[in-house]
Scaffold this motif. Structure first.
Motif, PDB file in Angstrom:
ATOM      1  N   ILE A   1     114.579 -45.596  83.183  1.00  0.00           N
ATOM      2  CA  ILE A   1     114.557 -44.739  84.365  1.00  0.00           C
ATOM      3  C   ILE A   1     113.930 -45.557  85.489  1.00  0.00           C
ATOM      4  O   ILE A   1     112.844 -46.120  85.321  1.00  0.00           O
ATOM      5  N   LEU A   2     114.661 -45.644  86.597  1.00  0.00           N
ATOM      6  CA  LEU A   2     114.236 -46.509  87.706  1.00  0.00           C
ATOM      7  C   LEU A   2     114.124 -45.687  88.990  1.00  0.00           C
ATOM      8  O   LEU A   2     114.904 -44.757  89.207  1.00  0.00           O
ATOM      9  N   GLY A   3     113.172 -46.037  89.844  1.00  0.00           N
ATOM     10  CA  GLY A   3     113.092 -45.368  91.144  1.00  0.00           C
ATOM     11  C   GLY A   3     112.049 -46.016  92.026  1.00  0.00           C
ATOM     12  O   GLY A   3     111.296 -46.883  91.576  1.00  0.00           O
ATOM     13  N   VAL A   4     112.024 -45.597  93.271  1.00  0.00           N
ATOM     14  CA  VAL A   4     111.040 -46.075  94.240  1.00  0.00           C
ATOM     15  C   VAL A   4     110.084 -44.906  94.511  1.00  0.00           C
ATOM     16  O   VAL A   4     110.497 -43.740  94.508  1.00  0.00           O
ATOM     17  N   ALA A   5     108.807 -45.217  94.717  1.00  0.00           N
ATOM     18  CA  ALA A   5     107.773 -44.190  94.831  1.00  0.00           C
ATOM     19  C   ALA A   5     108.040 -43.202  95.976  1.00  0.00           C
ATOM     20  O   ALA A   5     108.806 -43.489  96.904  1.00  0.00           O
ATOM     21  N   ALA A   6     107.342 -42.049  95.892  1.00  0.00           N
ATOM     22  CA  ALA A   6     107.688 -40.870  96.706  1.00  0.00           C
ATOM     23  C   ALA A   6     107.761 -41.104  98.215  1.00  0.00           C
ATOM     24  O   ALA A   6     108.647 -40.575  98.880  1.00  0.00           O
ATOM     25  N   SER A   7     106.827 -41.885  98.770  1.00  0.00           N
ATOM     26  CA  SER A   7     106.802 -42.035 100.235  1.00  0.00           C
ATOM     27  C   SER A   7     107.615 -43.239 100.697  1.00  0.00           C
ATOM     28  O   SER A   7     107.631 -43.556 101.888  1.00  0.00           O
ATOM     29  N   ASP A   8     108.290 -43.907  99.768  1.00  0.00           N
ATOM     30  CA  ASP A   8     108.798 -45.252 100.047  1.00  0.00           C
ATOM     31  C   ASP A   8     110.324 -45.323 100.172  1.00  0.00           C
ATOM     32  O   ASP A   8     111.044 -44.957  99.245  1.00  0.00           O
ATOM     33  N   ALA A   9     110.779 -45.840 101.329  1.00  0.00           N
ATOM     34  CA  ALA A   9     112.220 -45.863 101.621  1.00  0.00           C
ATOM     35  C   ALA A   9     112.854 -47.235 101.408  1.00  0.00           C
ATOM     36  O   ALA A   9     114.029 -47.424 101.735  1.00  0.00           O
ATOM     37  N   HIS A  10     112.114 -48.211 100.872  1.00  0.00           N
ATOM     38  CA  HIS A  10     112.671 -49.558 100.709  1.00  0.00           C
ATOM     39  C   HIS A  10     113.658 -49.575  99.534  1.00  0.00           C
ATOM     40  O   HIS A  10     113.273 -49.342  98.388  1.00  0.00           O
ATOM     41  N   ALA A  11     114.922 -49.894  99.830  1.00  0.00           N
ATOM     42  CA  ALA A  11     115.990 -49.705  98.847  1.00  0.00           C
ATOM     43  C   ALA A  11     116.499 -50.995  98.214  1.00  0.00           C
ATOM     44  O   ALA A  11     117.160 -50.952  97.170  1.00  0.00           O
TER      45      ALA A  11
ATOM     46  N   GLY B   1     122.747 -55.209  80.129  1.00  0.00           N
ATOM     47  CA  GLY B   1     123.184 -54.282  79.089  1.00  0.00           C
ATOM     48  C   GLY B   1     122.389 -52.990  78.974  1.00  0.00           C
ATOM     49  O   GLY B   1     122.579 -52.216  78.042  1.00  0.00           O
ATOM     50  N   TYR B   2     121.498 -52.729  79.935  1.00  0.00           N
ATOM     51  CA  TYR B   2     120.730 -51.478  79.894  1.00  0.00           C
ATOM     52  C   TYR B   2     121.472 -50.363  80.624  1.00  0.00           C
ATOM     53  O   TYR B   2     122.197 -50.613  81.586  1.00  0.00           O
ATOM     54  N   THR B   3     121.266 -49.138  80.158  1.00  0.00           N
ATOM     55  CA  THR B   3     121.708 -47.959  80.899  1.00  0.00           C
ATOM     56  C   THR B   3     120.609 -47.634  81.894  1.00  0.00           C
ATOM     57  O   THR B   3     119.466 -47.389  81.502  1.00  0.00           O
ATOM     58  N   VAL B   4     120.953 -47.658  83.182  1.00  0.00           N
ATOM     59  CA  VAL B   4     119.939 -47.450  84.224  1.00  0.00           C
ATOM     60  C   VAL B   4     120.165 -46.095  84.894  1.00  0.00           C
ATOM     61  O   VAL B   4     121.219 -45.850  85.482  1.00  0.00           O
ATOM     62  N   ILE B   5     119.171 -45.233  84.772  1.00  0.00           N
ATOM     63  CA  ILE B   5     119.199 -43.971  85.503  1.00  0.00           C
ATOM     64  C   ILE B   5     118.422 -44.233  86.782  1.00  0.00           C
ATOM     65  O   ILE B   5     117.186 -44.292  86.761  1.00  0.00           O
ATOM     66  N   ASN B   6     119.149 -44.445  87.857  1.00  0.00           N
ATOM     67  CA  ASN B   6     118.489 -44.855  89.104  1.00  0.00           C
ATOM     68  C   ASN B   6     118.280 -43.648  90.010  1.00  0.00           C
ATOM     69  O   ASN B   6     119.236 -43.113  90.579  1.00  0.00           O
ATOM     70  N   LEU B   7     117.020 -43.252  90.170  1.00  0.00           N
ATOM     71  CA  LEU B   7     116.691 -42.096  91.003  1.00  0.00           C
ATOM     72  C   LEU B   7     116.559 -42.493  92.472  1.00  0.00           C
ATOM     73  O   LEU B   7     116.362 -41.632  93.327  1.00  0.00           O
ATOM     74  N   GLY B   8     116.615 -43.787  92.758  1.00  0.00           N
ATOM     75  CA  GLY B   8     116.634 -44.267  94.135  1.00  0.00           C
ATOM     76  C   GLY B   8     115.291 -44.186  94.843  1.00  0.00           C
ATOM     77  O   GLY B   8     114.239 -44.114  94.212  1.00  0.00           O
ATOM     78  N   THR B   9     115.349 -44.186  96.180  1.00  0.00           N
ATOM     79  CA  THR B   9     114.122 -44.209  96.989  1.00  0.00           C
ATOM     80  C   THR B   9     113.485 -42.810  97.060  1.00  0.00           C
ATOM     81  O   THR B   9     114.124 -41.808  96.729  1.00  0.00           O
ATOM     82  N   CYS B  10     112.224 -42.786  97.505  1.00  0.00           N
ATOM     83  CA  CYS B  10     111.490 -41.526  97.781  1.00  0.00           C
ATOM     84  C   CYS B  10     111.536 -40.567  96.597  1.00  0.00           C
ATOM     85  O   CYS B  10     111.907 -39.401  96.745  1.00  0.00           O
ATOM     86  N   THR B  11     111.169 -41.082  95.423  1.00  0.00           N
ATOM     87  CA  THR B  11     111.218 -40.264  94.206  1.00  0.00           C
ATOM     88  C   THR B  11     109.812 -39.796  93.827  1.00  0.00           C
ATOM     89  O   THR B  11     108.959 -40.614  93.456  1.00  0.00           O
ATOM     90  N   PRO B  12     109.550 -38.492  93.872  1.00  0.00           N
ATOM     91  CA  PRO B  12     108.227 -38.004  93.462  1.00  0.00           C
ATOM     92  C   PRO B  12     108.053 -38.063  91.949  1.00  0.00           C
ATOM     93  O   PRO B  12     109.033 -38.112  91.193  1.00  0.00           O
ATOM     94  N   VAL B  13     106.805 -38.018  91.519  1.00  0.00           N
ATOM     95  CA  VAL B  13     106.500 -38.064  90.080  1.00  0.00           C
ATOM     96  C   VAL B  13     107.256 -36.959  89.339  1.00  0.00           C
ATOM     97  O   VAL B  13     107.748 -37.168  88.228  1.00  0.00           O
ATOM     98  N   SER B  14     107.386 -35.780  89.952  1.00  0.00           N
ATOM     99  CA  SER B  14     108.072 -34.672  89.271  1.00  0.00           C
ATOM    100  C   SER B  14     109.517 -35.033  88.900  1.00  0.00           C
ATOM    101  O   SER B  14     110.015 -34.630  87.855  1.00  0.00           O
ATOM    102  N   GLU B  15     110.184 -35.834  89.753  1.00  0.00           N
ATOM    103  CA  GLU B  15     111.571 -36.224  89.424  1.00  0.00           C
ATOM    104  C   GLU B  15     111.612 -37.259  88.311  1.00  0.00           C
ATOM    105  O   GLU B  15     112.508 -37.244  87.464  1.00  0.00           O
TER     106      GLU B  15
END
Ligand code: B12
Length: 148
Positions: A13-23, A37-51
């Protein structure tokens, strides 16, 4: 959210922290790990801990949660991490990387504070991820064998 269909090496599971827009690093890391060869679930930028927590609940087999932060506000962004770990929503290792405090000088304190917030591993370079994930995958397989 995007993922691919290969389960050959495991899920991250991959993502950028909640306040952060750097993509940019996020997209490069997702691409590189898929190439490995990994399956990447990319939640992208501005991802809060809850997500991250919801994705971990949906993917209990995930090897790790990988969180990037460039803007220097990772400590505020991860203030709910320990709560999500205590509730059992996040059980896998949490790995953080990027530019981890404000300013060019990075103190040991900033890293230590991340561990206090519940972070398990801090990496300075995304190039270290494939080797780390291989190790986590072996650890997970060994834990599964000893549990059965
Ligand atoms: C492009 C950029 C932007 C763009 C982003 C566009 C986009 N869609 O991504 C825009 C203009 C939007 C932007 C905005 C801001 N930015 Co900016 N930005 C940059 C810049 C120039 C390049 C970042 C980049 O893409 N690098 C390329 C990638 C490949 O490299 P990288 O991000 O460093 O990633 C590497 C490592 O950090 C690490 N890594 C990164 N993520 C992860 C994740 C994991 C899990 C791991 C293991 C490793 C890892 O591995 C990567 C490869 O080695 C940097 C300066 C710089 N030259 O680095 C500033 C920089 C990151 N920005 C900065 C700042 C301050 C901001 C703003 C706050 C500015 C403002 N006042 O508005 C805002 C914040 C917005 C927000 N909410 O986050 C500062 C951060 C300072 C700090 N931490 O002390 C920097 C360092 C500039 C500076 N010298 O002041 N920014």
């Amino acid at each position: 959210m995007t993922s691919n269909s290969s389960h050959a090496r495991g899920t991250v599971i991959l993502g950028v922290a909640a306040s952060d827009a750097h993509a940019v690093a996020n997209q490069l890391i997702a691409h590189d790990l898929r190439e490995h060869g990994y399956t990447v679930i990319n939640l992208g930028t501005c991802t809060p801990v809850s997500e991250f927590a919801n994705a971990a609940l949906d993917n209990p087999e995930a090897l790790a949660i990988l969180i990037g932060s460039l803007n220097g506000h990772i400590h505020e962004d991860l203030r709910d991490l320990a709560k999500a770990q205590k509730s059992g929503a996040i059980r896998c290792p949490v790995v953080v990387g990027g530019n981890l405090s404000v300013g060019s000088h990075k103190s040991d304190d900033a890293i230590e504070k991340l561990f206090c917030l519940g972070v398990d591993i801090v990496l300075s370079d995304a190039a270290e991820l494939p080797e780390l994930l291989q190790r986590l995958s072996l650890d997970a397989a060994a834990a599964q064998r000893s549990a059965s």
